[in-house]
Design a protein around this motif. Structure first.
Motif, short mmCIF file in Angstrom:
data_model
loop_
_atom_site.label_atom_id
_atom_site.label_comp_id
_atom_site.label_asym_id
_atom_site.label_seq_id
_atom_site.Cartn_x
_atom_site.Cartn_y
_atom_site.Cartn_z
N ALA A 249 0.84 -1.21 0.00
CA ALA A 249 0.00 0.00 0.00
C ALA A 249 0.87 1.25 0.00
N LEU A 250 1.96 1.22 0.76
CA LEU A 250 2.90 2.36 0.77
C LEU A 250 3.38 2.67 -0.63
N PHE A 251 3.78 1.61 -1.32
CA PHE A 251 4.30 1.76 -2.68
C PHE A 251 3.21 2.27 -3.62
N PHE A 252 2.03 1.63 -3.54
CA PHE A 252 0.95 1.98 -4.46
C PHE A 252 0.51 3.43 -4.29
N TRP A 253 0.24 3.84 -3.04
CA TRP A 253 -0.29 5.18 -2.82
C TRP A 253 0.74 6.24 -3.17
N GLN A 254 2.03 5.94 -2.92
CA GLN A 254 3.05 6.93 -3.25
C GLN A 254 3.14 7.14 -4.76
N VAL A 255 3.09 6.04 -5.53
CA VAL A 255 3.11 6.15 -6.99
C VAL A 255 1.86 6.86 -7.49
N ALA A 256 0.69 6.45 -6.95
CA ALA A 256 -0.58 7.01 -7.42
C ALA A 256 -0.68 8.50 -7.11
N ILE A 257 -0.27 8.91 -5.90
CA ILE A 257 -0.39 10.31 -5.51
C ILE A 257 0.58 11.18 -6.32
N ASN A 258 1.81 10.69 -6.53
CA ASN A 258 2.78 11.48 -7.30
C ASN A 258 2.35 11.63 -8.75
N LEU A 259 2.04 10.49 -9.40
CA LEU A 259 1.67 10.55 -10.81
C LEU A 259 0.35 11.29 -11.01
N GLY A 260 -0.59 11.10 -10.09
CA GLY A 260 -1.86 11.82 -10.17
C GLY A 260 -1.63 13.33 -10.13
N GLY A 261 -0.66 13.76 -9.31
CA GLY A 261 -0.38 15.19 -9.19
C GLY A 261 0.29 15.75 -10.44
N VAL A 262 1.34 15.11 -10.93
CA VAL A 262 2.08 15.69 -12.07
C VAL A 262 1.33 15.55 -13.39
N LEU A 263 0.33 14.64 -13.44
CA LEU A 263 -0.47 14.50 -14.65
C LEU A 263 -1.78 15.28 -14.58
N GLY A 264 -2.01 15.97 -13.46
CA GLY A 264 -3.19 16.81 -13.35
C GLY A 264 -4.45 16.06 -13.01
N LEU A 265 -4.33 14.85 -12.44
CA LEU A 265 -5.51 14.06 -12.09
C LEU A 265 -5.95 14.32 -10.66
N MET A 266 -5.08 14.96 -9.87
CA MET A 266 -5.39 15.34 -8.50
C MET A 266 -4.45 16.49 -8.12
N PRO A 267 -4.74 17.20 -7.04
CA PRO A 267 -3.85 18.32 -6.66
C PRO A 267 -2.44 17.83 -6.33
N LEU A 268 -1.47 18.68 -6.59
CA LEU A 268 -0.08 18.36 -6.23
C LEU A 268 0.05 18.32 -4.72
N THR A 269 0.81 17.34 -4.23
CA THR A 269 0.94 17.19 -2.77
C THR A 269 2.38 17.20 -2.29
N GLY A 270 3.36 17.08 -3.20
CA GLY A 270 4.76 17.04 -2.78
C GLY A 270 5.26 15.65 -2.45
N VAL A 271 4.45 14.61 -2.71
CA VAL A 271 4.89 13.23 -2.46
C VAL A 271 5.89 12.82 -3.53
N THR A 272 6.97 12.17 -3.13
CA THR A 272 7.99 11.74 -4.08
C THR A 272 7.59 10.46 -4.81
N LEU A 273 8.24 10.22 -5.94
CA LEU A 273 8.00 8.99 -6.72
C LEU A 273 9.03 7.94 -6.29
N PRO A 274 8.56 6.78 -5.77
CA PRO A 274 9.48 5.78 -5.21
C PRO A 274 10.60 5.39 -6.17
N LEU A 275 11.84 5.42 -5.67
CA LEU A 275 13.05 4.98 -6.35
C LEU A 275 13.45 5.89 -7.52
N LEU A 276 12.67 6.90 -7.83
CA LEU A 276 13.03 7.83 -8.90
C LEU A 276 13.35 9.22 -8.38
N SER A 277 12.55 9.70 -7.44
CA SER A 277 12.75 11.07 -6.95
C SER A 277 13.98 11.16 -6.06
#
Length: 367
Positions: free
Chosen positions: A313-341
């Motif tokens: 769940a940690l992995f999933f939500w972090q990926v979903a929240i980051n990608l959702g933010g940078v793609l404009g699907l949800m507000p930006l939150t400042g969450v990093t992208l696992p293993l990339l950021s």
């Protein structure tokens, strides 16, 4: 004496996928931080290499110890994580309006990242100790809520909305899997809606409200609050099918992309490697999620099941929240992208989480 069954049950595909994603992440970070004017390696990239080595070392060391020792350490680790979070308001360092970092000698650490793992461990301990056959009611959820609130409120005090959102979603994921009565779910949703409105009015800072406004009306102020999101979308779209090539992303190199080494690391990848490269990375993320769910289903005791689900769940939500933010699907939150950021605390936390999954896999024959 080394038990050969540990090697037999080691999940090699999870290790290879994690290393592959880590290599992609380091190469992408090198490009994101490479200064074409100076032509030298960025100190941020060197720092990330050091943190990667630290994370690998800690992950390998943790594999030597049976993960079930965490049953005894769950509450002490949780207490330490809450104490570290409590120190942040007094001794923390403020970055971009958020006070979430502690200085330890020459290093900077983010206690909220380690609190994520500690929270997953203590929730796994609680849910395995208190199984339910008819689903948790309101009274049954009071104790796990008492575990959620201290780290959540301390993280909110530092204005870290992304990490607080992650804690809530991980909590919801674990208790929903354990079982919650339908009426309680509806009640929690209603409380969540009211709480979100209250947070918007009383907790969020000006720039956090601006992020929500930018999400709702991205074209209203393209040179102001909507600038980050619009540049992110332009970078992703400009990569087209195969991308512009490594180190050739103009949005990246000409500094149009803000925070390109942290929150907006994915647009750097998409611009240089296009749809094909982005799909490969998303496929690697999907593989880790599938492996995590598989390992949870094969764990021999409930603590291992909840621990594996929590890490997944940690992995999933972090990926979903980051990608959702940078793609404009949800507000930006400042969450990093696992293993990339870029981010030492985040990287080490993710690698420890992956090592926990490998640990559960290695010892699933012991029960």
């Amino acid at each position: 004496m080394f038990d050969k069954r540990l090697k037999y049950h080691f999940h090699w595909p999870l290790l290879w996928v994690t290393l592959a994603l880590s290599v992609v992440g380091l190469l992408n970070l090198y490009s994101a931080t490479y200064d074409i004017a100076v032509g030298s390696v960025s100190p941020l990239f060197v720092s990330q290499l050091v943190w990667f080595a630290v994370g690998i070392a800690l992950g390998m060391a943790s594999l030597l110890i049976d993960y079930r020792i965490l049953l005894r350490l769950a509450y002490p680790l949780y207490a330490v994580s809450v104490i570290l979070l409590a120190l942040v308001p007094f001794f923390g360092k403020e970055v971009a309006g958020n006070r979430n970092w502690l200085m330890i000698g020459p290093f900077t650490m983010q206690p909220s990242e380690f609190a994520k793992i500690a929270f997953i461990i203590v929730m796994a301990r609680f849910l395995s100790d208190h199984p339910t056959t008819h689903g948790y009611g309101v009274r049954g959820l009071l104790r796990p809520l008492a575990l959620l609130l201290p780290p959540l409120l301390l993280i909110l005090a530092g204005k870290d909305i992304g990490s607080s959102l992650f804690l809530i979603l991980t909590f919801a994921s674990l208790v929903m899997f354990a079982g919650v009565r339908a009426k309680v779910v509806l009640l929690c949703v209603a409380i969540g809606v009211v709480g979100a409105v209250g947070m918007y009015k009383k907790v969020l800072s000006g720039h956090q409200k601006a992020r929500i406004e930018a999400f709702l009306h991205p074209d209203a102020d393209p040179k102001g609050i909507g600038y980050h999101l619009l540049q992110s979308k332009i970078a992703v779209g400009s990569g087209q099918i195969i991308g512009k090539g490594y180190l050739k992303g103009m949005h990246n190199k000409l500094l149009y992309l803000p925070e390109k080494h942290t929150d907006f690391i994915f647009p750097v990848l998409a611009e240089e490697w296009g749809f094909v490269g982005s799909s490969v990375v998303l496929g690697l993320y999907l593989a880790i999620l599938v492996f995590g769910i598989q390992l949870a289903s094969k764990a021999k005791e409930s603590f291992g099941v909840f621990l594996a689900l929590g890490v997944t769940a940690l992995f999933f939500w972090q990926v979903a929240i980051n990608l959702g933010g940078v793609l404009g699907l949800m507000p930006l939150t400042g969450v990093t992208l696992p293993l990339l950021s870029y981010g030492g605390s985040s990287l080490v936390t993710i690698l420890i989480g992956i090592s926990l999954l490998l640990n559960i896999s290695m010892r699933r024959f012991m029960f």
